[in-house]
Write a protein that holds these residues in place. Structure first.
Motif, PDB file in Angstrom:
ATOM      1  N   TYR A   1       0.806  -1.203   0.000  1.00 46.13           N
ATOM      2  CA  TYR A   1       0.000   0.000   0.000  1.00 46.13           C
ATOM      3  C   TYR A   1       0.846   1.263   0.000  1.00 46.13           C
ATOM      4  O   TYR A   1       0.522   2.255  -0.594  1.00 46.13           O
ATOM      5  N   SER A   2       1.989   1.197   0.734  1.00 47.03           N
ATOM      6  CA  SER A   2       2.764   2.423   0.906  1.00 47.03           C
ATOM      7  C   SER A   2       3.955   2.505  -0.044  1.00 47.03           C
ATOM      8  O   SER A   2       4.876   3.254   0.188  1.00 47.03           O
ATOM      9  N   LYS A   3       3.933   1.707  -1.118  1.00 42.99           N
ATOM     10  CA  LYS A   3       5.063   1.684  -2.034  1.00 42.99           C
ATOM     11  C   LYS A   3       5.258   3.029  -2.735  1.00 42.99           C
ATOM     12  O   LYS A   3       6.365   3.424  -3.039  1.00 42.99           O
ATOM     13  N   MET A   4       4.169   3.684  -2.970  1.00 42.07           N
ATOM     14  CA  MET A   4       4.244   4.968  -3.671  1.00 42.07           C
ATOM     15  C   MET A   4       3.938   6.109  -2.680  1.00 42.07           C
ATOM     16  O   MET A   4       3.235   5.908  -1.698  1.00 42.07           O
ATOM     17  N   LEU A   5       4.535   7.273  -2.984  1.00 45.48           N
ATOM     18  CA  LEU A   5       4.360   8.398  -2.071  1.00 45.48           C
ATOM     19  C   LEU A   5       3.227   9.285  -2.576  1.00 45.48           C
ATOM     20  O   LEU A   5       3.203   9.649  -3.757  1.00 45.48           O
ATOM     21  N   MET A   6       2.305   9.621  -1.691  1.00 42.93           N
ATOM     22  CA  MET A   6       1.179  10.450  -2.113  1.00 42.93           C
ATOM     23  C   MET A   6       1.184  11.766  -1.334  1.00 42.93           C
ATOM     24  O   MET A   6       1.204  11.771  -0.108  1.00 42.93           O
ATOM     25  N   ILE A   7       1.188  12.861  -2.094  1.00 46.83           N
ATOM     26  CA  ILE A   7       1.317  14.195  -1.496  1.00 46.83           C
ATOM     27  C   ILE A   7       0.099  15.029  -1.873  1.00 46.83           C
ATOM     28  O   ILE A   7      -0.359  14.965  -3.013  1.00 46.83           O
ATOM     29  N   CYS A   8      -0.382  15.783  -0.907  1.00 50.31           N
ATOM     30  CA  CYS A   8      -1.555  16.599  -1.153  1.00 50.31           C
ATOM     31  C   CYS A   8      -1.150  18.072  -1.077  1.00 50.31           C
ATOM     32  O   CYS A   8      -0.436  18.463  -0.154  1.00 50.31           O
ATOM     33  N   ILE A   9      -1.571  18.883  -2.053  1.00 51.42           N
ATOM     34  CA  ILE A   9      -1.287  20.317  -2.000  1.00 51.42           C
ATOM     35  C   ILE A   9      -2.600  21.090  -2.101  1.00 51.42           C
ATOM     36  O   ILE A   9      -3.264  21.075  -3.137  1.00 51.42           O
ATOM     37  N   ALA A  10      -2.978  21.734  -0.992  1.00 47.41           N
ATOM     38  CA  ALA A  10      -4.213  22.513  -0.956  1.00 47.41           C
ATOM     39  C   ALA A  10      -3.861  24.000  -0.871  1.00 47.41           C
ATOM     40  O   ALA A  10      -2.691  24.367  -0.715  1.00 47.41           O
ATOM     41  N   GLY A  11      -4.894  24.845  -0.955  1.00 45.58           N
ATOM     42  CA  GLY A  11      -4.682  26.292  -0.870  1.00 45.58           C
ATOM     43  C   GLY A  11      -5.723  27.000  -1.712  1.00 45.58           C
ATOM     44  O   GLY A  11      -6.357  26.381  -2.564  1.00 45.58           O
TER      45      GLY A  11
END
Ligand code: ADP
Ligand code: C5P
Length: 237
Positions: free
Chosen positions: A19-29
């Motif tokens: 599940y955590s093999k890939m990095l997921m990043i969130c950018i809000a604003g």
């Protein structure tokens, strides 16, 4: 029974590892805070990595005929303007390592286009959008949560220029929409999500120090994942 328990724990462990093999990043604003520009700066600095940017905008609900005829009174900054089931499905599928076809949205017609963009085999996914930190279900999928914090006068002036140049709008329309919907929704729904961010970037892409620190963190997270994948390495599952 013990064997069964160990086996199911192993399964759980290996599935969470996968599940955590890939990095997921969130950018809000807020609108025109520089989310897209920050994404571009991050990508530039991670040139040898497979990175995809997914925009929450892609998951805007297509407008009905009636909504289109009164589009000036439609609030595109309210959470209900988005198809959250669709967006959540996309994020969860991609986080699980599956492929997903991302829809394409047109700001001129306020509708989805025919074409989709297939995403698969990626090291880093950046999910960006005004309300990308809004739902807990999506927040829970994120490894790093970022909020771009740019002064509202700067955002408005950038938005005016961008919407006229790229989104087929006129000055009166942009200002009316901003005052009636964009600003009130920012205060009510977007700004309160800042508290969920791990990192807040003041001044957006101008903040080179913040972007460099974030990129360093991404690199070290990806390195950790690489190390964990090597057979017989310390920390290998
Ligand atoms: P968002 O994705 O948050 O809506 P964008 O990154 O698309 O914001 O930026 C909105 C507009 O402002 C774009 O036209 C972009 O080129 C411009 N812009 C973004 N960051 C800067 C900056 N640091 N300096 C000058 N213009 C910028
Ligand atoms: O790129 P940005 O984050 O600014 O995109 C979100 C903005 O797009 C929202 O503030 C919303 O008002 C605007 N929007 C629009 N017309 C649409 C869909 C979104 O003006 N059809």
């Amino acid at each position: 029974r013990l064997d069964n328990r160990i086996y199911s724990n192993l399964l759980l462990y290996s599935s969470s590892y996968y599940y955590s093999k890939m990095l997921m990043i969130c950018i809000a604003g807020g609108t025109a805070s520089g989310k897209t520009t920050v994404c571009e700066e991050i990508i530039k600095r991670l040139e040898n990595k497979r990175i995809s940017v997914i925009c929450l905008d892609s998951f805007y609900r297509p407008l009905t005929h009636d909504e289109l005829t009164t589009v000036a009174s439609y609030n595109f900054d309210h959470p209900s303007a988005f198809d959250w089931d669709y967006a959540t499905r996309a994020i969860k599928e991609l986080k699980s390592g599956n492929h997903f076809n991302i829809p394409t949205y047109c700001f001129k017609t306020h509708n989805r286009l025919e074409e989709t963009t297939p995403i698969a085999d990626i090291d880093v996914i950046i999910f960006e959008g005004i309300l990308s930190l809004y739902t807990q279900e999506i927040r829970d999928q994120m490894d790093i949560k970022i909020f771009v914090d740019t002064d509202s006068d700067t955002r408005l002036s950038r938005r005016v220029l961008r919407d006229i140049a790229e989104r087929g709008r006129n000055l009166e329309g942009v200002l009316y929409q901003y005052e009636k919907f964009v600003k009130p929704s920012f205060d009510e729904y977007i700004l309160p999500t800042k508290k969920y961010a791990d990192v807040i970037i003041p001044r957006g892409a101008d903040n080179v120090v913040a972007i460099d620190l974030i990129v360093r963190h991404i690199r070290s997270k990806l390195q950790d994942k690489d190390n964990n994948m090597k057979p017989n390495s310390v920390g290998n599952h």
